[in-house]
Write a protein that holds these residues in place. Structure first.
Motif, PDB file in Angstrom:
ATOM      1  N   PRO A 152      13.080  -1.484 -16.394  1.00  0.00           N
ATOM      2  CA  PRO A 152      12.238  -0.575 -16.016  1.00  0.00           C
ATOM      3  C   PRO A 152      11.373   0.215 -16.878  1.00  0.00           C
ATOM      4  O   PRO A 152      11.677   0.293 -18.115  1.00  0.00           O
ATOM      5  N   GLN A 153      10.152   0.701 -16.414  1.00  0.00           N
ATOM      6  CA  GLN A 153       9.232   1.383 -17.397  1.00  0.00           C
ATOM      7  C   GLN A 153       9.779   2.917 -17.467  1.00  0.00           C
ATOM      8  O   GLN A 153       9.784   3.336 -18.715  1.00  0.00           O
ATOM      9  N   TYR A 154      10.467   3.218 -16.684  1.00  0.00           N
ATOM     10  CA  TYR A 154      11.099   4.633 -16.752  1.00  0.00           C
ATOM     11  C   TYR A 154      12.515   4.658 -16.362  1.00  0.00           C
ATOM     12  O   TYR A 154      12.743   4.982 -15.147  1.00  0.00           O
ATOM     13  N   SER A 157       0.764  -1.208  -0.066  1.00  0.00           N
ATOM     14  CA  SER A 157      -0.089   0.207   0.141  1.00  0.00           C
ATOM     15  C   SER A 157       0.854   1.366   0.011  1.00  0.00           C
ATOM     16  O   SER A 157       2.107   1.269   0.625  1.00  0.00           O
ATOM     17  N   TYR A 158       0.495   2.257  -0.635  1.00  0.00           N
ATOM     18  CA  TYR A 158       1.178   3.487  -0.616  1.00  0.00           C
ATOM     19  C   TYR A 158       0.028   4.304   0.237  1.00  0.00           C
ATOM     20  O   TYR A 158      -1.000   5.060  -0.362  1.00  0.00           O
ATOM     21  N   GLY A 159       0.261   4.520   1.396  1.00  0.00           N
ATOM     22  CA  GLY A 159      -0.552   5.388   2.062  1.00  0.00           C
ATOM     23  C   GLY A 159      -1.872   4.480   2.473  1.00  0.00           C
ATOM     24  O   GLY A 159      -1.832   3.294   2.701  1.00  0.00           O
ATOM     25  N   ASN A 160      -2.987   5.183   2.064  1.00  0.00           N
ATOM     26  CA  ASN A 160      -4.327   4.288   1.954  1.00  0.00           C
ATOM     27  C   ASN A 160      -4.370   3.827   0.721  1.00  0.00           C
ATOM     28  O   ASN A 160      -5.435   2.841   0.569  1.00  0.00           O
ATOM     29  N   ASN A 161      -3.823   3.866  -0.277  1.00  0.00           N
ATOM     30  CA  ASN A 161      -4.008   3.425  -1.610  1.00  0.00           C
ATOM     31  C   ASN A 161      -3.424   1.903  -1.710  1.00  0.00           C
ATOM     32  O   ASN A 161      -2.127   1.746  -1.444  1.00  0.00           O
ATOM     33  N   ARG A 162      -4.395   0.997  -1.727  1.00  0.00           N
ATOM     34  CA  ARG A 162      -3.693  -0.281  -1.716  1.00  0.00           C
ATOM     35  C   ARG A 162      -3.230  -0.729  -3.429  1.00  0.00           C
ATOM     36  O   ARG A 162      -4.107  -0.813  -4.136  1.00  0.00           O
ATOM     37  N   ALA A 163      -2.123  -0.580  -3.554  1.00  0.00           N
ATOM     38  CA  ALA A 163      -1.357  -0.820  -4.898  1.00  0.00           C
ATOM     39  C   ALA A 163      -1.613  -2.310  -5.381  1.00  0.00           C
ATOM     40  O   ALA A 163      -1.552  -2.592  -6.713  1.00  0.00           O
ATOM     41  N   LEU A 164      -1.498  -3.229  -4.577  1.00  0.00           N
ATOM     42  CA  LEU A 164      -1.156  -4.699  -4.763  1.00  0.00           C
ATOM     43  C   LEU A 164      -1.783  -5.380  -3.412  1.00  0.00           C
ATOM     44  O   LEU A 164      -1.665  -5.027  -2.269  1.00  0.00           O
ATOM     45  N   GLY A 190      -2.662  -5.429 -17.498  1.00  0.00           N
ATOM     46  CA  GLY A 190      -3.620  -4.539 -16.707  1.00  0.00           C
ATOM     47  C   GLY A 190      -3.550  -3.175 -17.220  1.00  0.00           C
ATOM     48  O   GLY A 190      -2.635  -2.568 -17.795  1.00  0.00           O
ATOM     49  N   PRO A 191      -4.675  -2.209 -17.043  1.00  0.00           N
ATOM     50  CA  PRO A 191      -4.477  -0.877 -17.414  1.00  0.00           C
ATOM     51  C   PRO A 191      -3.450   0.011 -16.478  1.00  0.00           C
ATOM     52  O   PRO A 191      -3.181  -0.698 -15.629  1.00  0.00           O
ATOM     53  N   ASN A 192      -3.081   0.972 -16.996  1.00  0.00           N
ATOM     54  CA  ASN A 192      -2.318   2.060 -15.982  1.00  0.00           C
ATOM     55  C   ASN A 192      -2.992   2.022 -14.489  1.00  0.00           C
ATOM     56  O   ASN A 192      -4.199   2.036 -14.240  1.00  0.00           O
ATOM     57  N   GLY A 193      -1.865   1.950 -13.497  1.00  0.00           N
ATOM     58  CA  GLY A 193      -2.430   2.119 -12.158  1.00  0.00           C
ATOM     59  C   GLY A 193      -2.860   0.621 -11.706  1.00  0.00           C
ATOM     60  O   GLY A 193      -3.466   0.736 -10.545  1.00  0.00           O
ATOM     61  N   ALA A 194      -2.718  -0.393 -12.655  1.00  0.00           N
ATOM     62  CA  ALA A 194      -3.351  -1.597 -11.946  1.00  0.00           C
ATOM     63  C   ALA A 194      -2.437  -2.138 -10.748  1.00  0.00           C
ATOM     64  O   ALA A 194      -2.852  -3.063 -10.027  1.00  0.00           O
ATOM     65  N   GLY A 195      -0.987  -1.842 -10.893  1.00  0.00           N
ATOM     66  CA  GLY A 195      -0.187  -2.372  -9.813  1.00  0.00           C
ATOM     67  C   GLY A 195       0.940  -3.186 -10.522  1.00  0.00           C
ATOM     68  O   GLY A 195       1.717  -3.918  -9.586  1.00  0.00           O
ATOM     69  N   LYS A 196       1.183  -3.112 -11.877  1.00  0.00           N
ATOM     70  CA  LYS A 196       2.061  -4.060 -12.240  1.00  0.00           C
ATOM     71  C   LYS A 196       3.570  -3.671 -11.939  1.00  0.00           C
ATOM     72  O   LYS A 196       4.238  -4.304 -11.634  1.00  0.00           O
ATOM     73  N   SER A 197       3.756  -2.259 -12.063  1.00  0.00           N
ATOM     74  CA  SER A 197       5.453  -1.734 -11.625  1.00  0.00           C
ATOM     75  C   SER A 197       5.391  -2.158 -10.252  1.00  0.00           C
ATOM     76  O   SER A 197       6.488  -2.243  -9.956  1.00  0.00           O
ATOM     77  N   THR A 198       4.364  -1.889  -9.502  1.00  0.00           N
ATOM     78  CA  THR A 198       4.592  -2.115  -7.947  1.00  0.00           C
ATOM     79  C   THR A 198       5.196  -3.461  -7.800  1.00  0.00           C
ATOM     80  O   THR A 198       6.143  -3.720  -6.949  1.00  0.00           O
ATOM     81  N   LEU A 199       4.389  -4.453  -8.436  1.00  0.00           N
ATOM     82  CA  LEU A 199       4.635  -5.815  -8.271  1.00  0.00           C
ATOM     83  C   LEU A 199       6.150  -6.106  -8.614  1.00  0.00           C
ATOM     84  O   LEU A 199       7.136  -6.751  -8.012  1.00  0.00           O
TER      85      LEU A 199
HETATM   86  N1  LIG Z   1       5.807   5.974  -5.130  1.00  0.00           N
HETATM   87  C1  LIG Z   1       4.390   5.795  -5.165  1.00  0.00           C
HETATM   88  N2  LIG Z   1       3.661   6.447  -4.133  1.00  0.00           N
HETATM   89  C2  LIG Z   1       2.448   6.586  -4.030  1.00  0.00           C
HETATM   90  N3  LIG Z   1       1.514   5.825  -4.943  1.00  0.00           N
HETATM   91  C3  LIG Z   1       2.097   5.070  -5.711  1.00  0.00           C
HETATM   92  C4  LIG Z   1       3.464   5.042  -6.155  1.00  0.00           C
HETATM   93  N4  LIG Z   1       3.786   4.300  -7.104  1.00  0.00           N
HETATM   94  C5  LIG Z   1       2.642   4.045  -7.491  1.00  0.00           C
HETATM   95  N5  LIG Z   1       1.657   4.258  -6.820  1.00  0.00           N
HETATM   96  C6  LIG Z   1       0.128   3.999  -6.866  1.00  0.00           C
HETATM   97  O1  LIG Z   1      -0.007   2.718  -6.840  1.00  0.00           O
HETATM   98  C7  LIG Z   1      -0.707   2.134  -8.142  1.00  0.00           C
HETATM   99  C8  LIG Z   1      -0.075   1.090  -8.832  1.00  0.00           C
HETATM  100  O2  LIG Z   1       1.028   1.657  -9.548  1.00  0.00           O
HETATM  101  P1  LIG Z   1       1.777   1.138 -10.616  1.00  0.00           P
HETATM  102  O3  LIG Z   1       2.293  -0.110  -9.883  1.00  0.00           O
HETATM  103  O4  LIG Z   1       2.563   2.003 -11.173  1.00  0.00           O
HETATM  104  O5  LIG Z   1       0.877   0.667 -11.814  1.00  0.00           O
HETATM  105  P2  LIG Z   1       1.082   0.167 -13.391  1.00  0.00           P
HETATM  106  O6  LIG Z   1       2.688  -0.256 -13.445  1.00  0.00           O
HETATM  107  O7  LIG Z   1       0.301  -0.869 -13.467  1.00  0.00           O
HETATM  108  O8  LIG Z   1       0.807   1.227 -14.157  1.00  0.00           O
HETATM  109  C9  LIG Z   1      -1.253   3.351  -8.591  1.00  0.00           C
HETATM  110  O9  LIG Z   1      -2.840   3.641  -8.002  1.00  0.00           O
HETATM  111  C10 LIG Z   1      -0.272   4.454  -8.409  1.00  0.00           C
HETATM  112  O10 LIG Z   1      -1.018   5.728  -8.044  1.00  0.00           O
END
Ligand SMILES: Nc1ncnc2c1ncn2[C@@H]1O[C@H](COP(=O)(O)OP(=O)(O)O)[C@@H](O)[C@H]1O
Ligand SMILES: [Mg+2]
Lengths: 304, 709
Positions: free
Chosen positions: A85-87, A11-18, A34-43
């Motif tokens: 990496p993506q970026y 989770s990032y704060g309250n936002n559960r990314a995965l 998955g669409p943008n913001g799905a949590g792919k990069s986080t995983l």
């Molecule tokens: N460093 C970060 N700080 C806060 N929120 C983040 C951060 N990185 C990603 N998120 C949030 O986590 C969620 C998943 O992001 P991400 O894994 O980048 O998705 P994807 O790669 O699938 O587009 C998104 O809602 C994004 O806003």
């Protein structure tokens, strides 16, 4: 060789990314779709140890059947990784060749193999001719391919690619896709993307991710099987299209030069997702992975 | 849109941290300055009137002189005197001196250090306003938006003005509140002339009104300064260079304001940003310029110049922001660079043609050094600082040319070496001779008046006598050395006679801020280079950290590179000073005990050479520690600028506090630590080294943990 991902959450704060991501991977190509913001990069950042998960563990099982947590393995795990990496940020004042040489050192590629390997890879990703150019002077697509090149350098067992074809033209996309599938047979390859066509024909398994939760994890054929008899081709007149879009989920609109059906004067073919036959003239179509992706995530597409 | 601009800037945590640090510094200095709350008793009305009348009388006298000299009534000098008369006549009629004592105001108006903090803060704010988009790559998007450029530029300028006003108000308010709390202000509704410094001001303002005037002056100075820094930022797009530019403008104004002039009426002393921000000297008395024959007071002149400058600078900003382009384009420089690049490319192409592409797995240490020097382009800043260092070194260490030094050298060369009976004899003989000569003065004078000697003989004697007095002063120093040598001998230590002017200079060199700055800018990038990238994505670190050697070995190489490069920098910088000092001074007797050098006490049985090696060794150690600390902070904070801020705070704030007399910080003073000699001779060096070493090791361990996990 096996990678087991057990209940990874972040989770990032309250936002559960995965949320409790669980999967098992053996050699072959896995698509993380998955669409943008799905949590792919986080995983992916957790898999590459750039980020720590809040919960869950990742286990690596080697040829001898020994299973260990990747965090405990440290360098022993990381030396098996190739990561795109993506970026990425690259050193813009290095030349391509210098950069690859540095990467070879970083990855501990034996000196005598390094030159040969780098030349091979640069040729495969079509960067050989610019090997002496500064990275800062490369185009976006070239940088993208260089990022891929460093990932595959050192013949890693586990190759993790985040949006590998972003910013490439169609020809490059295809050549990169082919290259990946060629080198993938003895590796675990994980490709994160929102572009279905990148992985449609090469993925062994497709993991669909929606807001951090796995929606599906199955071979592409099994996924398309789920929507058999639900994809239709519907001939229609141009002026009826908006009405159809109101009623059905239209995936694609193809406009013809002339009427396809003399009787109804239809000049447009709609590809429609529907549990039932949407119109009398509708014919069932062979479902594709893209249809399924839209079935899961998408709403209608706008007219072309 | 302006709100959006302000929000963008307010999002930089660095700015808030800097502001907090500066507010704390201002607080400390204010507390220091506001400590003598002595009320001032205003002059009596009659004495005030007398003072003003003397000004008016002077003006009338000048007028009659001008008439006598035939200067026309419409000429500038004449008009000026007329203006003076009318202003002071008006003041004379309007000002009534209060009888109550006045507290607080004088001290408050005299406190001008707040301007330094305001200007530093403004540099930081203004550097961001126009560059942030370029840094983040958003500029490309912004440029294409409809009406994006011009509107954005205007919004940015407006935001800049608003923020600079806010900065001025915050710092002024802080200062005012502290003075109010510590000293207290008396009634603000008394004429400004009641304060001793302003007795001769022609302006009929109350103290309260003058307070408003100073705030407006600060705002005007702050705004124009911000806009100037912003304009620079559009040309260089590189934070260290922008800061350097801002510091340059500020420094130039500060020098104009603070320097001792031959002529304290020099217009530039009053017509600069610092004078405007302070206000005092501008209103202290009436001053005016000759503008095409018209009498224009400094204040209206300065304000209109600022307006003109503002329009010009805004125009430049709009043009530059609109027209785009990256850094400044200098045609011949571009051509030269292109030629060099072509040359290098050709060389590369040739070797490419012969051997295919050159791929060598690179060494880690070399790569890290290369990243530090090249990828951040810091090598240019380094080169500039090195040039500056050379220049300062040449300026600072000039050959001693005074007569006294020549005499001193003569004595010391004659006595050179350890104390002997012969030298004791020499000293007492010399003393006797000098005394005898001095004693003859009254005798010669008597003889001259009694006309026993000629005038010529007497003049010769007086000349010789004057020379002897100068010699005597120097000889007294030599005797002091002799006493010191004996005292040392009594304690069991040795000291010699050595001509030590050069040695003293060498050992007691000041704080080398160019070296400090070089280390700060260079090593703050150690880890930060891995995190910067055109897009927001975490840079190369994410790839680096997933490779086999990307963590342990890379960080080891980074620290190693920091150690080696900082040691090299320290060595080069000190070598410049040493080379200059050795070339302009006579530096005899390396092997003499270090105590032979005046002011060097507590060096035990060391020789000068030992001390020299120790001082230089420790100077290098101090630089290496600083570099390591920066490297560690750049790993923790991931940004150069934050690492610089953190380390500067850690090293400079204690030094500043120590400078202000807070004794607890004497031992924590990095500036003395970097200068080594004094701290070492006071026996405090080990303590600080231990503290610094532990702090450094702790930060390093913390950084290392972050990098590895
Ligand atoms: N460093 C970060 N700080 C806060 N929120 C983040 C951060 N990185 C990603 N998120 C949030 O986590 C969620 C998943 O992001 P991400 O894994 O980048 O998705 P994807 O790669 O699938 O587009 C998104 O809602 C994004 O806003
Ligand atoms: Mg992503």
């Amino acid at each position: 060789m096996k990678l087991t991902i057990n209940g990874i959450s972040k989770s990032y704060g309250n936002n559960r990314a995965l949320d409790a991501f669980t999967a098992e991977m053996t050699p072959g190509i896995y698509a993380l779709l998955g669409p943008n913001g799905a949590g792919k990069s986080t995983l992916i950042h957790i898999l590459t140890e750039n980020l720590r998960a809040d919960a869950g563990e990742i286990l690596y099982t080697d040829e001898a059947g020994l299973t260990r947590n990747i965090l405990a393995m440290g360098t022993a795990y990381r030396e098996k990784l190739g990561f795109m990496p993506q970026y990425p940020g690259l050193y813009s004042h290095f030349t391509v060749a210098q950069f690859m040489g540095y990467m070879a050192s970083l990855k501990g590629v034996p000196k005598k193999h390094a030159k040969e390997q780098i030349e091979g890879i640069l040729q495969a990703v079509d960067l050989y001719d610019v090997a002496n150019r500064r990275i800062g002077a490369l185009s976006g697509g070239m940088k993208q391919r260089l990022t891929l090149a460093q990932a595959v350098l050192g013949d890693p067992e586990i190759l993790i690619l985040d949006e590998p074809t972003a910013g490439l033209d169609p020809k490059q996309r295809i050549s990169i896709r082919n290259y990946i599938s060629r080198i993938a047979f003895d590796k675990i390859v994980l490709i994160a993307t929102h572009v279905v066509s990148d992985v449609e024909y090469i993925a062994k398994d497709v993991i669909l991710l929606k807001r951090g939760v796995i929606v599906d994890n199955a071979p592409p054929a099994a996924l398309t099987e789920k929507i058999r008899e639900k994809v239709w081709l519907v001939p229609a007149r141009a002026e009826d299209v908006p009405a159809m879009q109101e009623k059905f989920r239209v995936i694609r609109i193809t406009r013809e030069d002339r009427a396809v059906d003399a009787e109804t004067l239809s000049d447009t073919t709609l590809r429609v997702l529907s549990e039932e036959r949407p119109a009398e003239q509708a014919r069932p179509a062979v479902p594709s992975l893209e249809d399924y992706y839209l079935y899961v995530f998408g709403d209608a597409v706008s007219p072309v | 849109m302006m709100r959006a601009e302000i929000r963008k800037i307010a999002g930089y945590r660095f700015l808030w941290i800097l502001m907090a640090v500066l507010l704390v510094l201002n607080f400390l200095l204010c507390m220091e300055s506001a400590s003598q709350p002595e009320p001032t008793q205003p002059r009596e009305q009659t004495r005030y009137l007398a003072a003003v009348e003397s000004v008016i009388d002077g003006a009338y006298r000048n007028l009659s002189e001008f008439t006598a000299m035939g200067i026309g009534t419409d000429a500038y000098p004449y008009a000026y005197q007329i203006r003076v008369i009318s202003l002071y006549e008006y003041a004379k009629e309007s000002v009534t001196m209060p009888t109550e004592p006045i507290t607080g105001w004088q001290a408050y108006f005299e406190y001008d250090a707040v301007n330094i903090f305001i200007f530093v803060m403004l540099i930081a704010v203004s550097a961001f306003v126009f560059t942030q988009e370029e840094k983040s790559g958003f500029m490309a998007i912004l440029r294409t938006t409809h009406g994006g450029r011009t509107k954005t530029a205007f919004a940015k300028i407006a935001a800049l003005l608003l923020m600079s006003t806010a900065v001025v108000l915050i710092f002024t308010a802080e200062t005012w509140i502290i003075f109010a709390a510590r000293v207290g202000f008396s009634d603000a509704d008394v004429p400004l002339q009641a304060l001793p410094f302003f007795t001769r001001t022609p302006y009929v303002w109350s103290v309260g009104e003058y307070l408003a005037v100073t705030v407006i002056g600060k705002m005007a100075a702050g705004m124009i300064f911000s806009v100037a820094v912003a304009a620079i930022s559009l040309f260089v797009y590189n934070y260290p260079l922008i800061y350097a530019g801002g510091m340059g403008i500020f420094g130039a104004n500060y020098l104009l304001y603070a320097l001792q002039y031959q002529d304290s009426e020099h217009p530039l002393k009053h017509l600069n940003l610092l004078a405007l921000a302070t206000g005092n000297t501008l209103v202290q008395r009436y001053r005016a310029l000759n503008v095409f024959g018209n009498v224009v007071g400094y204040i209206p002149f300065l304000l209109s110049m600022i307006l003109v400058l503002f329009v010009i600078l805004s125009g430049i900003i709009l043009f530059k922001f609109h027209g785009g382009g990256h850094a400044v384009q200098i045609p011949w420089l571009n051509r030269a660079a292109a030629a060099i690049r072509r040359g290098i490319d050709m060389m590369c192409q040739k070797s490419y043609a012969r051997r295919g592409i050159r791929i060598r797995p690179s060494g880690f240490l070399g790569t890290e050094m290369r990243k530090l020097l090249l990828s951040t382009r810091m090598i240019w800043v380094l080169a500039a600082l090195l040039l500056l260092k050379g220049y300062l070194s040449v300026q600072l260490y000039t050959p001693p040319q005074s007569y006294t030094d020549a005499v001193y050298r003569e004595y010391m060369d004659a006595l050179a070496g350890p104390m002997t009976e012969e030298k004791r004899q020499y000293l007492s003989d010399e003393r006797a001779q000098i005394n005898e000569y001095m004693d003859r003065a009254s005798e010669m004078e008597r003889a001259y008046y009694a006309e026993e000697i000629t005038r010529r003989e007497y003049t010769e004697f007086v000349q010789e006598y004057n020379r002897m007095t100068a010699r005597e002063a120097v000889f007294a120093l030599v005797e002091d050395r002799a006493d010191f040598i004996d005292a040392m001998a009594a304690e069991g230590y040795e000291a010699w006679f050595v001509y030590d002017t050069g040695w003293k200079t060498l050992f007691l060199t000041g704080f080398d801020w160019t070296l400090y700055a070089a280390i700060l800018v260079l090593f703050s990038a150690t880890f930060a280079v891995e995190y910067t990238s055109q897009t927001s994505g975490g840079g190369f670190a994410q790839i680096l950290r997933t490779t086999k050697h990307g963590r342990e070995r890379t960080s080891r190489s980074k620290y190693m590179a920091a150690i080696l490069l900082s040691a090299a920098l320290a060595a080069v910088w000190n070598a410049i000073d040493a080379a200059r000092i050795f070339s302009v001074y006579h530096m005899p007797m390396w092997g003499a005990p270090a105590a032979s050098v005046n002011q060097i006490t507590g060096a035990g049985h060391w020789t000068i050479l030992h001390l020299l090696l120790a001082v230089y060794g420790l100077r290098i150690v101090a630089c290496v520690l600083l570099a390591l600390l920066l490297a560690a902070f750049s790993c923790i904070m991931k940004k150069s600028i934050s690492a610089i801020a953190a380390v500067a705070a850690l090293t400079l704030v204690p030094a500043l506090l120590a400078g202000l007399g807070v004794t607890a910080f004497f031992r924590m003073d990095y500036i003395s630590f970097m200068r080594v000699t004094e701290m070492m001779l006071q026996g405090e060096y080990g303590n600080y080294l231990a503290v610094a070493g532990i702090a450094c090791a702790g930060t390093l361990a913390c950084a290392e943990r972050m990098w590895r996990r």
